[in-house]
Design an enzyme around this catalytic site. Structure first.
Site, mmCIF file in Angstrom:
data_model
loop_
_atom_site.group_PDB
_atom_site.id
_atom_site.type_symbol
_atom_site.label_atom_id
_atom_site.label_comp_id
_atom_site.label_asym_id
_atom_site.label_seq_id
_atom_site.Cartn_x
_atom_site.Cartn_y
_atom_site.Cartn_z
ATOM 1 N N ASP A 1 14.410 -12.213 -1.676
ATOM 2 C CA ASP A 1 13.354 -13.229 -1.765
ATOM 3 C C ASP A 1 13.828 -14.455 -0.993
ATOM 4 O OD1 ASP A 1 11.607 -15.260 -2.340
ATOM 5 O OD2 ASP A 1 11.505 -14.851 -4.495
ATOM 6 N N HIS B 1 11.304 -29.004 -12.419
ATOM 7 C CA HIS B 1 9.980 -28.389 -12.195
ATOM 8 C C HIS B 1 9.473 -27.638 -13.424
ATOM 9 C CE1 HIS B 1 10.220 -29.469 -8.038
ATOM 10 N NE2 HIS B 1 11.286 -28.704 -7.802
ATOM 11 N N ASP C 1 15.820 -36.036 -6.304
ATOM 12 C CA ASP C 1 15.649 -34.727 -5.668
ATOM 13 C C ASP C 1 14.502 -34.844 -4.651
ATOM 14 O OD1 ASP C 1 16.202 -31.525 -6.467
ATOM 15 O OD2 ASP C 1 14.205 -31.909 -5.626
ATOM 16 N N HIS D 1 12.159 -32.810 -4.071
ATOM 17 C CA HIS D 1 10.889 -32.253 -4.557
ATOM 18 C C HIS D 1 10.345 -33.090 -5.708
ATOM 19 C CE1 HIS D 1 13.094 -28.715 -2.871
ATOM 20 N NE2 HIS D 1 11.911 -28.477 -2.332
ATOM 21 N N ASP E 1 19.036 -32.146 -2.368
ATOM 22 C CA ASP E 1 18.261 -31.608 -1.247
ATOM 23 C C ASP E 1 17.572 -32.743 -0.487
ATOM 24 O OD1 ASP E 1 16.615 -32.116 -3.414
ATOM 25 O OD2 ASP E 1 15.961 -30.035 -3.659
ATOM 26 N N TYR F 1 20.933 -27.648 -1.369
ATOM 27 C CA TYR F 1 21.146 -26.276 -0.909
ATOM 28 C C TYR F 1 22.023 -26.156 0.314
ATOM 29 C CZ TYR F 1 17.532 -26.158 -4.330
ATOM 30 O OH TYR F 1 16.854 -26.344 -5.500
HETATM 31 N N1 Q9C Z 1 9.903 -24.374 1.970
HETATM 32 C C1 Q9C Z 1 14.576 -27.515 -6.713
HETATM 33 O O1 Q9C Z 1 15.022 -28.103 -5.754
HETATM 34 N N2 Q9C Z 1 10.308 -23.458 -2.472
HETATM 35 N N3 Q9C Z 1 13.599 -26.626 -6.587
HETATM 36 C C2 Q9C Z 1 9.627 -24.353 -1.593
HETATM 37 C C3 Q9C Z 1 9.170 -24.717 0.795
HETATM 38 C C4 Q9C Z 1 10.584 -23.895 -3.808
HETATM 39 C C5 Q9C Z 1 13.025 -26.361 -5.309
HETATM 40 C C6 Q9C Z 1 9.342 -23.692 -0.292
HETATM 41 C C7 Q9C Z 1 11.626 -24.974 -3.898
HETATM 42 C C8 Q9C Z 1 12.042 -25.255 -5.300
HETATM 43 C C9 Q9C Z 1 15.139 -27.760 -8.062
HETATM 44 ZN ZN ZN Z 2 14.571 -30.014 -5.079
#
Ligand code: Q9C
Ligand code: ZN
EC number: 3.5.1.48
Length: 672
Positions: free
Chosen positions: A20, A135, A172, A174, A265, A305
C-alpha cells in the site's frame, strides 16, 4: 526540573503487511531513527526515561466509543486478509496484530507524560510513539492514527488533574481533524493546527480545515486553523505564524498546559509535507511555546516520514525542552506572500473572539507590493564570519539536508555569569559567579571617552562586564548578567556595543528599556539594531534605530514583544543580544523575564542582560533563571492593550514593514 522521554520498544512492532504505497511511509524505523539520534547526541541520557504503559479501557473511553475500542481490540486475533479488509474500511489505515497493543502504549505514553508534568516530577517532555493519533476520531481510525493520543491526554488532564485551559499546538503538516472534532464545542481546549491545504486539494480534503472553521457553540474561537495554500513553507513562515497568530491567542488564553501534536512531516525533506522548514525551526517553535503555562509542555510524536529530517527535528525539540539555546535559523527570514495571506485570513476569522487581534487590523497599513525587495535583507557580512550561513540565501532543500548530516549543531553551555556580588543570594546553584575582570588598563581605555565612567564603581563594573562579554564572544559562557551604577548605564551599554562589534559579533541587537538614548557614535552600517522601549514617542529614525514607549498594559507589552521586538529580532538574525534595563525601565520581574526568555531564542542564546546596581535581587535571580533555560513564570490573564499602545505599534509597523518583512501579517488579501 527535567525533561521526560517516554518510549517503549514494543511500539516498533506494528507495520504494514501488504502492499500500500500510501501507508508504507509509516514504519517502525521512524521510532528507532529518532531514538538512535537522541542517543548519539547524548540527549536521551539527559532525559528522565519513562517506559510507556498501556492506556486502560476507561482512559481510551475518554474520547473513543466502547464499540470502536472493542473493534480495534479484535484486530489482535485477525489474519492478514481480515486485517486488510478491515483496514480498507478506513482512510489511510493499516492494522497489524500488534496494532492494538502499540496504540494503547502510544496513548498510555501521553498519559504518563502528562502525569509526570502535572505532578511536578518533570518540567516538560516528549513521548516518542507509534501509531500517531491526531486524525483518529471517536469511532474511526484515520490517516495512520488509531487512538487519539493527544486528545486522550487533554481529556485526562481535565478529568484527573482538574485543568481548565489546555492549549494543543498541532505542528504536524496534516490537519488533525480528529482533535478538532473532539473539542470543537469545548472552550477549555484551544486547538491550533497549521496544515498543507492547497485550497482543499490536499488530504484529507476537508472544508472544515480552512481558516473559517473556528469551533462551535461554547467553543467558538477555540479552534484555530491555519491552512497553507502552497508547499515550500519555511522557517520565516512558521515563526511568523507563531508570532502573529498562535502566540497572541495563546497568551490571551493563558493555558495551564501545552500539548504538542509534534509531527515532523512539516520539516524539510518530508515527502508528505513538501515544506522547507529546517530542523532548527522546531527548537524555536518549542522554545516559543515554553514561555506559556509556566513551561509545562508535553510533546507527542505524530507524523514525520523523512528519517533524517525526523531524527534531526526530534533532537532539536528535545534540546529545546532541556533548555539548551536554539541554534540560529538559516535562510532569509522573509515570509512568503501565500503564508502572509493565510495568516491574515486566520487572524480575520479569529478576530471576533480574541481581544489581542482586535483594533490592530483596523487601520490598514500600506505595504510595498513585493515581499522580496532587497531592503529587507540583513546587511552583508564580513567573509568568514560565524554567521555567514544565516545571511546567505536559503540553499536548495537537498543541500540543506546534506549540511545537517555533516555539521551537527554544537552544544552550547548555558552558563550565567553575574558581576554584582550582592545579588548572589537568589542565584540558581549552577550559575557561575564571575570572579574575573578585564585588565585595568584596557578597562580605562574603553572608559576614557565617557565622563560617567570615571568613578571607581563604574570602572569596576565595566571591567567585569568586559570580561563577561569576552567570555560570551569566545563561547566560554553562553549568557550573562552584569550590573552597573545607574548613572553609568548608558555609557556602559555604549562600550558593550563597541566591544561586541569589535570582538567578533557580526550583528548586534540591542534592546534598551527605559531612558537610554542611542549612543551618538554608533555607526550606521546596519550591524547594530537599536530598539529603545521607553522612548517618549514611537519613532523609526532608520530601519536600525527604533524607539517606542513602554506599553502601559500587559496586553500592550505582549503585542510589543510579539508584534515588534521579535519580528525585528528574527528578521535581523543577530549573533549577540544586549538587553539593558536602564533608568526608569518600569518593568516588573515577570515581564522582564518574559522578554529575556524570548530574546534567548536569538543569537544561539547569547544574551547579555545589563541591570542597574540597585535592581532587586529578585529581578537578577529571575533573569538568571530564564537565561539558563528555565521557563518564565506565566503572566496570568492579560489586560488589553491601551489605545496608545496599539497606536504606537501600528505606527511603527507602517514605518518599518517595507524593510522588515517579519512584521507583516499580510495586511491585504488580493480580491479574488
Ligand atoms: N499524498 C500523519 O501524518 N495520506 N498522517 C495522504 C497524500 C495520508 C498522515 C496522501 C497521510 C496521513 C499522522
Ligand atoms: Zn502528518
Amino acid at each position: 526540573m527535567g525533561t521526560a522521554l517516554v518510549y517503549h520498544e514494543d511500539m516498533t512492532a506494528t507495520r504494514l503487511l501488504w502492499d500500500d504505497p500510501e501507508c508504507e511511509i509509516e514504519r517502525p524505523e521512524r521510532l528507532t531513527a529518532a531514538l538512535d539520534r537522541l542517543r548519539q547526541r547524548g540527549l536521551e541520557q539527559r532525559c528522565l526515561r519513562l517506559s510507556a504503559r498501556e492506556a486502560s479501557k476507561e482512559e481510551l473511553g475518554l474520547v473513543h466509543s466502547p464499540e470502536y475500542v472493542s473493534l480495534v481490540r479484535k484486530t489482535q486475533v485477525l489474519g492478514e486478509e481480515e486485517l486488510q479488509a478491515l483496514s480498507g474500511q478506513f482512510d489511510a489505515i493499516y492494522f497489524h496484530p500488534s496494532t492494538f497493543h502499540c496504540a494503547r502504549l502510544a496513548a498510555g505514553a501521553g498519559l504518563q507524560l502528562v502525569d509526570a508534568v502535572l505532578t511536578g516530577a518533570v518540567q516538560n517532555g516528549l513521548a516518542l510513539v507509534r501509531p500517531p493519533g491526531h486524525h483518529s476520531q471517536r469511532a474511526a481510525a484515520n490517516g495512520f492514527c488509531v487512538f487519539n493520543n493527544v486528545a486522550i491526554a487533554a481529556a485526562h488532564a481535565k478529568q484527573k488533574h482538574g485543568l481548565h485551559r489546555i492549549l494543543i499546538v498541532d505542528w504536524d503538516v496534516h490537519h488533525g481533524q480528529g482533535i478538532q472534532y473532539l473539542f470543537e464545542d469545548d472552550p477549555s481546549v484551544l486547538y491550533f493546527s497549521w496544515h498543507r491545504y492547497e485550497h482543499g486539494r490536499f488530504w484529507p480534503f476537508l472544508r472544515e480545515s480552512d481558516a473559517d472553521a473556528v469551533g462551535r457553540g461554547q467553543g467558538l474561537g477555540f479552534t484555530v486553523n491555519l491552512p497553507w495554500n502552497q508547499v515550500g513553507m519555511g522557517n520565516a513562515d512558521y515563526v511568523a505564524a507563531f508570532l502573529h497568530l498562535l502566540l497572541p491567542l495563546a497568551f490571551e488564553f493563558d493555558p495551564e498546559l501545552v500539548l504538542v501534536s509534534a509531527g515532523f512531516d512539516s520539516a524539510i525533506g518530508d515527502p508528505e509535507g513538501q515544506m522547507q522548514a529546517t530542523p532548527e525551526c522546531f527548537a524555536h517553535l518549542t522554545h516559543l511555546l515554553q514561555v506559556l503555562a509556566g513551561g509545562r509542555v508535553c510533546a507527542m510524536l505524530e507524523g514525520g516520514y523523512h528519517l533524517e529530517s525526523l531524527a534531526e527535528s526530534v533532537c532539536m525539540t528535545v534540546q529545546a525542552l532541556l533548555g539548551d539555546p536554539a541554534p540560529p535559523l538559516s535562510g532569509l527570514m522573509v515570509p512568503c506572500q501565500s503564508a502572509l495571506e493565510s495568516i491574515q485570513s486566520a487572524r480575520a476569522a479569529q478576530a471576533p473572539y480574541w481581544k489581542s487581534l482586535q483594533l490592530q487590523d483596523v487601520t490598514p497599513v500600506p505595504t510595498s507590493p513585493s515581499t522580496h525587495s532587497p531592503e529587507g535583507r540583513p546587511p552583508p557580512l564580513l567573509p568568514g564570519g560565524p554567521m555567514c550561513k544565516a545571511a546567505a540565501p536559503a540553499p536548495a532543500p537537498s543541500s540543506l539536508l546534506d549540511q545537517l548530516c555533516l555539521c551537527p549543531a554544537p552544544s552550547v553551555r548555558t552558563t550565567v555569569a553575574l558581576t554584582a556580588p550582592d545579588i548572589t543570594l537568589v542565584l540558581p546553584p549552577d550559575v557561575i559567579q564571575q570572579e574575573g575582570s578585564a585588565l585595568r588598563e584596557e578597562t580605562e581605555a574603553w572608559a576614557r571617552p565617557h565622563e560617567s565612567l570615571a568613578r571607581e564603581e563604574a570602572l569596576t563594573a565595566l571591567g567585569k562586564l568586559l570580561y563577561l562579554l569576552d567570555g560570551m564572544l569566545d563561547g566560554q559562557v553562553n549568557s550573562g548578567i552584569a550590573a552597573t551604577p545607574a548613572s553609568a548605564a548608558a555609557a556602559t551599554l555604549d562600550v558593550a556595543i563597541q566591544r561586541g562589534l569589535s570582538h567578533g559579533a557580526q550583528r548586534l541587537l540591542c534592546v534598551a528599556l527605559g531612558q537610554l538614548d542611542r549612543p551618538p557614535d554608533l555607526a550606521h552600517d546596519g550591524r547594530t539594531l537599536w530598539l529603545n522601549i521607553g522612548g517618549k514617542e514611537a519613532a523609526a529614525l532608520s530601519m536600525f534605530h527604533v524607539a517606542t514607549p513602554l506599553p502601559v498594559m500587559t496586553g500592550g507589552f505582549l503585542s510589543c514583544i510579539l508584534g515588534l521586538v521579535l519580528p525585528l529580532a528574527y528578521g535581523f538574525q543577530p549573533d549577540l543580544v544586549l538587553v539593558a534595563l536602564g533608568p526608569g525601565h518600569g518593568l516588573q520581574g515577570p515581564h522582564a523575564a518574559l522578554l529575556a526568555a524570548m530574546l534567548r531564542g536569538l543569537a544561539g542564546g547569547r544574551v547579555l542582560a545589563l541591570l542597574e546596581e540597585d535592581s532587586t535581587p529578585q529581578l537578577a535571580g529571575i533573569l538568571a533563571r530564564v537565561l539558563r533555560g528555565e521557563a518564565p513564570p506565566s503572566l496570568g490573564p492579560s489586560s488589553v492593550a491601551s489605545p496608545e499602545d496599539v497606536q504606537a505599534l501600528m505606527y511603527l509597523r507602517g514605518q518599518l514593514e517595507p524593510q522588515w518583512k517579519m512584521l507583516q501579517v499580510g495586511a491585504f488579501t488580493p480580491q479574488k
